[in-house]
Design a protein around this motif. Structure first.
Motif, mmCIF file in Angstrom:
data_model
loop_
_atom_site.group_PDB
_atom_site.id
_atom_site.type_symbol
_atom_site.label_atom_id
_atom_site.label_comp_id
_atom_site.label_asym_id
_atom_site.label_seq_id
_atom_site.Cartn_x
_atom_site.Cartn_y
_atom_site.Cartn_z
ATOM 1 N N ALA A 166 0.790 -1.239 0.000
ATOM 2 C CA ALA A 166 0.000 0.000 0.000
ATOM 3 C C ALA A 166 0.817 1.281 0.000
ATOM 4 C CB ALA A 166 -0.933 0.004 1.221
ATOM 5 N N TYR A 167 2.002 1.275 0.585
ATOM 6 C CA TYR A 167 2.681 2.538 0.835
ATOM 7 C C TYR A 167 3.999 2.738 0.099
ATOM 8 C CZ TYR A 167 -0.604 2.467 4.755
ATOM 9 O OH TYR A 167 -1.732 2.397 5.518
ATOM 10 N N ALA A 168 4.666 1.681 -0.291
ATOM 11 C CA ALA A 168 5.995 1.829 -0.894
ATOM 12 C C ALA A 168 5.916 2.663 -2.172
ATOM 13 C CB ALA A 168 6.594 0.460 -1.195
ATOM 14 N N PRO A 169 6.869 3.550 -2.388
ATOM 15 C CA PRO A 169 6.835 4.380 -3.596
ATOM 16 C C PRO A 169 7.040 3.573 -4.874
ATOM 17 C CG PRO A 169 8.885 4.711 -2.390
ATOM 18 C CD PRO A 169 8.004 3.897 -1.505
ATOM 19 N N THR A 170 7.637 2.396 -4.753
ATOM 20 C CA THR A 170 7.835 1.505 -5.893
ATOM 21 C C THR A 170 7.216 0.151 -5.567
ATOM 22 O OG1 THR A 170 9.918 2.592 -6.462
ATOM 23 C CG2 THR A 170 9.528 0.411 -7.410
ATOM 24 N N LYS A 171 6.376 -0.378 -6.447
ATOM 25 C CA LYS A 171 5.760 -1.679 -6.217
ATOM 26 C C LYS A 171 6.750 -2.771 -6.623
ATOM 27 C CE LYS A 171 1.945 0.238 -4.914
ATOM 28 N NZ LYS A 171 1.660 0.333 -3.467
ATOM 29 N N ILE A 172 7.148 -3.563 -5.661
ATOM 30 C CA ILE A 172 8.117 -4.628 -5.878
ATOM 31 C C ILE A 172 7.382 -5.955 -5.773
ATOM 32 C CG2 ILE A 172 10.281 -5.652 -5.104
ATOM 33 C CD1 ILE A 172 10.927 -2.923 -3.819
ATOM 34 N N GLU A 173 7.227 -6.651 -6.879
ATOM 35 C CA GLU A 173 6.422 -7.875 -6.901
ATOM 36 C C GLU A 173 6.942 -8.914 -5.920
ATOM 37 O OE1 GLU A 173 4.637 -11.157 -10.091
ATOM 38 O OE2 GLU A 173 6.203 -9.749 -10.710
ATOM 39 N N TYR A 174 8.249 -9.091 -5.880
ATOM 40 C CA TYR A 174 8.814 -10.098 -4.981
ATOM 41 C C TYR A 174 8.449 -9.797 -3.526
ATOM 42 C CZ TYR A 174 12.046 -12.664 -2.066
ATOM 43 O OH TYR A 174 12.561 -13.472 -1.083
ATOM 44 N N ALA A 175 8.596 -8.526 -3.102
ATOM 45 C CA ALA A 175 8.304 -8.163 -1.715
ATOM 46 C C ALA A 175 6.825 -8.357 -1.396
ATOM 47 C CB ALA A 175 8.721 -6.716 -1.461
#
Length: 292
Positions: A166-175
């Motif tokens: 919801a909050y990360a500035p970059t969407k990281i699929e693995y995370a």
């Protein structure tokens, strides 16, 4: 050919511009950023908090104690706006050197006692008033085990899944995949336990339920991170039953309102200083803006 993933530097340095939504309040050092004394009200307990899941644990506990007739559990709840950095004021840091809400001061004795970390606050109150923590060793240990389960598991839900989804500035699929898998495993742990038990410690409502409900009850109803559909929360039928059952408790309804600054104005009681405040000082009645 794809680009090789960037490697971390040999020595980490703080990039203030790379923190996403909470960059303004996240930092790699502790201690106060400014001098600010905390207000003190008239009641035995002074709570400095915000209605995040960790904050709700304590206001629910205090309201449940008052509902049982423990008049010594009367409290003043002061609003700490973490988005504004209130938790880094010198007075707050004196109570909680970790600069996290909630923080509690018990002024009922000859000297004030500070209590920080939500789990520690729940245990302190349960032991002080002899409530919501079973007396027999087996049931008590079960309640404590689920309390510590929550303290260890929720960071994966909030700081892990919630942050990256919801909050990360970059969407990281693995995370997102990594933490979604863990959160669903946690929901399954709860669902299996609640399939054969009314509450987490057995047949008795305890601080374990008070600790877990604000996090996983909200998740089960799709109220956090906009992730209900993504996580198929409706599939966890026993968690849903338990969530609904606890949500009906009058003290839980009251506790959830205290220090709340978002949602329906009728559900927001920014500060609580008397029981009557629930009837006269919610935001729909006093008409003040709910700025965070």
């Amino acid at each position: 050919m794809t680009d090789a993933p960037a490697l971390p530097p040999k020595v980490w340095t703080w990039n203030k511009e790379n923190g996403g939504q909470f960059a303004s309040i996240n930092r790699p050092i502790a201690g106060p950023t400014h001098d600010k004394e905390l207000p003190v009200g008239k009641h035995p307990f002074q709570l400095y908090s915000l209605a995040t899941p960790n904050g709700v644990k304590v206001t629910v506990m205090l309201e449940e104690l008052l509902a049982l007739g423990h008049k010594g559990a009367e409290y003043d709840a002061w609003l700490i706006r973490i988005g504004n950095g209130d938790q880094f004021g010198s007075g707050f840091v004196d109570i909680n050197p970790n600069s996290k809400i909630p923080a509690l001061v018990d002024r009922s004795g000859p000297e004030p006692v500070r209590v920080f970390e939500s789990g520690s606050i729940l245990v302190y109150l349960a032991e002080k008033f002899g409530a919501f923590l079973p007396k027999d060793i087996k049931s008590r240990t079960e309640a404590m085990s689920w309390l510590f389960w929550q303290m260890g598991s929720a960071p994966y839900l909030g700081g892990g899944f919630g942050h990256f989804y919801a909050y990360a500035p970059t969407k990281i699929e693995y995370a997102i995949d990594r933490f979604a898998m863990e959160v669903k495993r946690q929901l399954d742990v709860l669902d299996r336990r609640l399939a054969d038990n009314e509450y987490l410690a057995g047949n008795e409502y305890t601080i374990a339920d008070i600790a877990v409900w604000p996090w996983y009850g909200a998740l089960a109803k799709g109220l956090v991170y906009g992730a209900g559909e993504f996580l198929s929360v409706q599939d966890y039928k026993h968690v849903q039953r338990w969530t609904d059952q606890i949500a009906k408790r009058p003290a839980v309804k009251r506790g959830r309102m205290v220090n709340r600054v978002s949602g329906d104005p009728a559900s927001q009681l920014h500060e609580r200083h008397d029981a009557g405040d629930f009837d006269t000082k919610t935001q729909d009645k006093i008409g003040e803006p709910a700025a965070t």
